[in-house]
Design a protein around this motif. Structure first.
Motif, mmCIF file in Angstrom:
data_model
loop_
_atom_site.group_PDB
_atom_site.id
_atom_site.type_symbol
_atom_site.label_atom_id
_atom_site.label_comp_id
_atom_site.label_asym_id
_atom_site.label_seq_id
_atom_site.Cartn_x
_atom_site.Cartn_y
_atom_site.Cartn_z
ATOM 1 N N ARG A 157 2.432 16.225 -74.444
ATOM 2 C CA ARG A 157 3.604 17.232 -74.727
ATOM 3 C C ARG A 157 4.446 16.767 -73.420
ATOM 4 O O ARG A 157 4.129 16.921 -72.362
ATOM 5 C CB ARG A 157 3.239 18.557 -74.636
ATOM 6 C CG ARG A 157 2.723 19.075 -75.954
ATOM 7 C CD ARG A 157 2.225 20.634 -75.843
ATOM 8 N NE ARG A 157 3.426 21.314 -75.562
ATOM 9 C CZ ARG A 157 3.850 22.653 -74.953
ATOM 10 N NH1 ARG A 157 2.650 23.070 -74.452
ATOM 11 N NH2 ARG A 157 5.037 23.002 -75.051
ATOM 12 N N LEU A 158 5.927 16.768 -73.874
ATOM 13 C CA LEU A 158 7.038 16.645 -73.039
ATOM 14 C C LEU A 158 7.856 17.785 -73.185
ATOM 15 O O LEU A 158 8.003 17.957 -74.283
ATOM 16 C CB LEU A 158 7.635 15.387 -73.150
ATOM 17 C CG LEU A 158 6.675 14.013 -73.063
ATOM 18 C CD1 LEU A 158 7.576 12.880 -73.601
ATOM 19 C CD2 LEU A 158 6.512 13.714 -71.854
ATOM 20 N N PHE A 159 7.821 18.850 -72.247
ATOM 21 C CA PHE A 159 8.470 19.880 -72.590
ATOM 22 C C PHE A 159 9.313 20.639 -71.212
ATOM 23 O O PHE A 159 9.322 19.844 -70.378
ATOM 24 C CB PHE A 159 7.468 20.868 -73.155
ATOM 25 C CG PHE A 159 6.669 21.362 -71.955
ATOM 26 C CD1 PHE A 159 6.401 22.536 -71.397
ATOM 27 C CD2 PHE A 159 5.554 20.494 -71.814
ATOM 28 C CE1 PHE A 159 5.382 22.907 -70.510
ATOM 29 C CE2 PHE A 159 4.401 20.689 -71.002
ATOM 30 C CZ PHE A 159 4.416 22.051 -70.201
ATOM 31 N N GLY A 160 9.757 21.783 -71.431
ATOM 32 C CA GLY A 160 10.474 22.541 -70.656
ATOM 33 C C GLY A 160 12.131 22.206 -70.439
ATOM 34 O O GLY A 160 12.455 22.396 -71.531
ATOM 35 N N GLU A 161 12.652 21.747 -69.429
ATOM 36 C CA GLU A 161 14.124 21.536 -69.447
ATOM 37 C C GLU A 161 14.368 20.265 -70.092
ATOM 38 O O GLU A 161 15.042 19.268 -69.382
ATOM 39 C CB GLU A 161 14.612 21.633 -68.039
ATOM 40 C CG GLU A 161 14.373 22.960 -67.393
ATOM 41 C CD GLU A 161 15.575 23.822 -67.654
ATOM 42 O OE1 GLU A 161 16.625 23.641 -68.455
ATOM 43 O OE2 GLU A 161 14.993 25.131 -67.817
ATOM 44 N N GLU A 207 14.957 18.717 -76.477
ATOM 45 C CA GLU A 207 14.103 18.933 -77.511
ATOM 46 C C GLU A 207 12.639 18.410 -77.141
ATOM 47 O O GLU A 207 12.540 17.289 -76.356
ATOM 48 C CB GLU A 207 14.452 17.959 -78.973
ATOM 49 C CG GLU A 207 13.597 18.063 -80.043
ATOM 50 C CD GLU A 207 14.264 17.451 -81.126
ATOM 51 O OE1 GLU A 207 13.394 17.388 -82.158
ATOM 52 O OE2 GLU A 207 15.406 17.121 -81.258
ATOM 53 N N GLU A 208 11.636 19.076 -77.289
ATOM 54 C CA GLU A 208 10.263 18.853 -76.900
ATOM 55 C C GLU A 208 9.789 17.721 -77.646
ATOM 56 O O GLU A 208 10.309 17.612 -78.846
ATOM 57 C CB GLU A 208 9.604 20.074 -77.163
ATOM 58 C CG GLU A 208 9.576 21.106 -76.165
ATOM 59 C CD GLU A 208 8.688 22.236 -75.925
ATOM 60 O OE1 GLU A 208 7.513 21.944 -76.684
ATOM 61 O OE2 GLU A 208 8.816 23.022 -75.414
ATOM 62 N N THR A 263 6.112 15.762 -78.760
ATOM 63 C CA THR A 263 4.602 15.645 -78.894
ATOM 64 C C THR A 263 4.222 14.303 -79.324
ATOM 65 O O THR A 263 4.616 14.053 -80.319
ATOM 66 C CB THR A 263 3.989 16.836 -79.583
ATOM 67 O OG1 THR A 263 4.382 18.041 -79.193
ATOM 68 C CG2 THR A 263 2.389 16.703 -79.544
ATOM 69 N N VAL A 303 12.741 11.702 -73.928
ATOM 70 C CA VAL A 303 13.610 12.999 -73.802
ATOM 71 C C VAL A 303 14.813 12.976 -73.298
ATOM 72 O O VAL A 303 15.039 12.029 -72.294
ATOM 73 C CB VAL A 303 12.624 14.091 -73.281
ATOM 74 C CG1 VAL A 303 11.432 14.407 -74.155
ATOM 75 C CG2 VAL A 303 12.092 13.665 -71.815
ATOM 76 N N GLY A 325 0.137 16.546 -70.549
ATOM 77 C CA GLY A 325 1.650 16.744 -70.725
ATOM 78 C C GLY A 325 2.491 16.610 -69.325
ATOM 79 O O GLY A 325 1.926 16.839 -68.273
ATOM 80 N N GLN A 328 5.840 18.985 -67.758
ATOM 81 C CA GLN A 328 6.739 19.830 -67.773
ATOM 82 C C GLN A 328 8.123 19.394 -66.856
ATOM 83 O O GLN A 328 7.794 19.230 -65.844
ATOM 84 C CB GLN A 328 6.344 21.227 -67.664
ATOM 85 C CG GLN A 328 7.328 22.258 -67.355
ATOM 86 C CD GLN A 328 6.697 23.502 -66.882
ATOM 87 O OE1 GLN A 328 5.793 23.660 -66.422
ATOM 88 N NE2 GLN A 328 7.819 24.714 -67.057
#
Length: 196
Positions: free
Chosen positions: A34-38, A41-42, A44, A87, A166, A168
């Protein structure tokens, strides 16, 4: 340039195995990253998608806070920057946490790092390695198979998350697993930044 041994370290030809908790058992059908946080758009990634990303081969020196250093290990993996390229970051992102497996939870371990330090060839999510004594081989499950993050040598190796799951992206710095227990937030072995 000759390899430089950080203060308080000894050189080893072996790659010692040190970890807490149990060893992750890889199952491709349930694995994702997962690439997420700030981010706008996330994202996966499945294992197949991850392994289609461009590969990098790099020699990286490793320095463990337990005082061993191993020079000139050759790793093949996916450069951290390749994942950043997937991202769109929100404005002001300067830090990341790299997550990994710990005792049944694929996101229970994390290590904090500054984003800018990870954009060259010496920050890799690795799956195989070699050195003067070993030809190419997959990293072992105890070393973090199927993907283990190897940080640049300007960081102690606890920043090298095993069983990586992942990233964050963060605007501010936050303590990860070992940092919450009193280890250094910056972890530079050449400055002996072992503890806070």
């Amino acid at each position: 340039m000759k390899n430089k041994l950080p203060p308080g370290q000894f050189e080893t030809e072996n790659w010692p195995i040190l970890h807490v908790g149990d060893v992750y058992e890889f199952q491709e059908e349930t694995w994702d990253f997962r690439l997420f946080g700030e981010v706008k758009e996330e994202v996966t990634l499945s294992y197949a998608s991850m392994m289609k990303l461009p590969k990098t081969v790099s020699s990286i020196n490793m320095h463990c806070v337990t005082t061993w250093s191993k020079f000139d290990s050759i790793f093949e993996g996916i450069a951290f920057r390749e994942l950043v390229n997937l991202v769109e970051l929100n404005e002001g992102v300067d830090y990341v946490k790299i997550y990994g497996y710990y005792n049944g939870d694929r996101f229970a371990y994390s290590a904090n790092l500054p984003l800018e330090a990870l954009l060259e060839d010496d920050a890799l999510f690795v799956y195989r390695w070699k050195d003067e004594r070993h030809d190419w081989e997959d990293i072992s499950p105890k070393h973090g198979y199927p993907l283990r993050f190897i940080p640049p040598e300007a960081f102690y190796l606890w920043k090298g998350t095993k069983w990586a799951s992942g990233i964050q992206f963060m605007k501010g710095d936050e303590a990860g697993f070992w940092e919450e227990m009193g280890y250094s937030m910056t972890a530079n072995p050449f400055k002996e930044e072992r503890y806070r």
